[in-house]
Scaffold this motif. Structure first.
Motif, PDB file in Angstrom:
ATOM      1  N   ASP A  20       0.875  -1.241   0.002  1.00  0.00           N
ATOM      2  CA  ASP A  20       0.055   0.245   0.057  1.00  0.00           C
ATOM      3  C   ASP A  20       0.659   1.070   0.093  1.00  0.00           C
ATOM      4  N   GLN A  22       3.896   1.619  -1.087  1.00  0.00           N
ATOM      5  CA  GLN A  22       4.776   1.787  -2.025  1.00  0.00           C
ATOM      6  C   GLN A  22       3.897   2.379  -3.356  1.00  0.00           C
ATOM      7  N   ALA A  23       2.570   1.878  -3.456  1.00  0.00           N
ATOM      8  CA  ALA A  23       1.656   2.342  -4.074  1.00  0.00           C
ATOM      9  C   ALA A  23       1.429   4.216  -4.053  1.00  0.00           C
ATOM     10  N   GLN A  26       4.346   5.965  -4.971  1.00  0.00           N
ATOM     11  CA  GLN A  26       4.202   6.307  -6.703  1.00  0.00           C
ATOM     12  C   GLN A  26       2.927   6.769  -7.178  1.00  0.00           C
ATOM     13  N   HIS A  27       2.366   7.506  -6.184  1.00  0.00           N
ATOM     14  CA  HIS A  27       1.166   8.249  -6.505  1.00  0.00           C
ATOM     15  C   HIS A  27       0.039   7.445  -7.154  1.00  0.00           C
ATOM     16  N   GLU A  28       0.145   6.225  -6.996  1.00  0.00           N
ATOM     17  CA  GLU A  28      -0.786   5.037  -7.413  1.00  0.00           C
ATOM     18  C   GLU A  28      -2.061   4.999  -6.479  1.00  0.00           C
ATOM     19  N   GLN A  29      -1.995   5.162  -5.197  1.00  0.00           N
ATOM     20  CA  GLN A  29      -3.024   4.932  -4.089  1.00  0.00           C
ATOM     21  C   GLN A  29      -3.111   6.377  -3.174  1.00  0.00           C
ATOM     22  N   SER A  30      -4.154   6.793  -2.993  1.00  0.00           N
ATOM     23  CA  SER A  30      -4.504   7.976  -2.063  1.00  0.00           C
ATOM     24  C   SER A  30      -4.666   7.510  -0.726  1.00  0.00           C
ATOM     25  N   SER A 234      10.173   5.062  -1.975  1.00  0.00           N
ATOM     26  CA  SER A 234      10.294   5.441  -3.349  1.00  0.00           C
ATOM     27  C   SER A 234      11.857   5.084  -3.870  1.00  0.00           C
TER      28      SER A 234
END
Length: 257
Positions: A20, A22-23, A26-30, A234
């Motif tokens: 979670d 890591q996402a 990487q701006h893949e999860q808020s 990151s």
């Protein structure tokens, strides 16, 4: 100051696993304002029921990060506001001239969760509590590194916890708050030499020079712990985190082989 992180555990904003975070990095999860509290199944049900949300977040991350050195690792517990929901209730009771609960008072202070951790694990190692306003997370990290180096510890546990302040205090808060806890099992650079693929980090701090005739600076809207987690998960080599008084520089130096 250089160091390595053997284990990082964070729970907050609906994010509960390394994947979670890591996402998130990487701006893949808020982040979410709603989340479930950790189950803390390793603790007896009788003890779990007595814990506040603040204590549950803190103890979950502490127990998970400390791993096989639960009973021996020295620790630093950090929070800007502490378990303010308990403190607020005590203040209300004083105003209402009600009898105060000694137990609730004992569990409201900043070192209360550290004490609970010590009691549950039987850990008699040194423990301290840190609160430093906006800079609480990085100040606690600095404190942990100073203790690690000056006492020649093999490891030290850093636990940061924050929950949203009660509504009556919301008007005084500048940061975007979140219920979150993060625990780091930190080792010295020398201690980790024999381990493979250990990333060496370096923390530096610079004082900001106030500018003449400038308006008082505002706090950063983002909590420092989120800046740290976004960097840690990151591949970035460096991050700069600015507060009203300091500039914190965290760098990824090398991967030891």
């Amino acid at each position: 100051m250089r160091f390595t992180i053997k284990k990082c555990v964070a729970w907050g904003g609906g994010l509960t696993t390394a994947q979670d975070w890591q996402a998130f990095a990487q701006h893949e999860q808020s982040l979410s304002q709603t989340q479930e509290l950790p189950a803390l199944k390793q603790m007896p049900a009788m003890q779990r029921r007595r814990l506040s949300p603040f204590a549950k977040l803190s103890l979950h991350c502490a127990l998970e990060a400390a791993d096989d050195c639960l009973t021996t690792v020295p620790s630093v517990f950090a929070s800007r506001h502490g378990d303010l929901a308990k403190t607020s209730k005590l203040i209300s009771d004083v105003a209402s001239k009600e009898v105060l609960s000694p137990t609730q008072f004992g569990l409201s202070v900043h070192n209360a969760v550290g004490g609970l951790f010590s009691i549950y694990t039987g850990n008699k190692a040194p423990m301290s509590a840190v609160s430093a306003g906006e800079d609480t997370f990085f100040t606690a990290l600095l404190d942990a590194l100073c203790k690690l180096n000056s006492n020649d510890y093999k490891q030290i546990l850093l636990v940061f916890t924050e929950t949203k302040v009660p509504e009556i205090y919301q008007q005084y808060i500048q940061q975007d708050e979140l219920d979150i806890a993060c625990a780091l099992l930190i080792e010295s650079e020398q201690e980790s030499h024999h381990q493979s693929q250990q990333t060496v980090f370096e923390l530096a701090i610079e004082e900001k020079i106030p500018q003449e005739n400038s308006a008082e600076a505002n706090e950063s809207a983002r909590m420092q712990v989120l800046d740290f987690l976004a960097f840690y998960y990151s591949d970035n080599l460096q991050t700069l985190v600015e507060s009203k008084r300091h500039l914190w520089r965290l760098a990824r130096i090398a991967d030891q082989k």
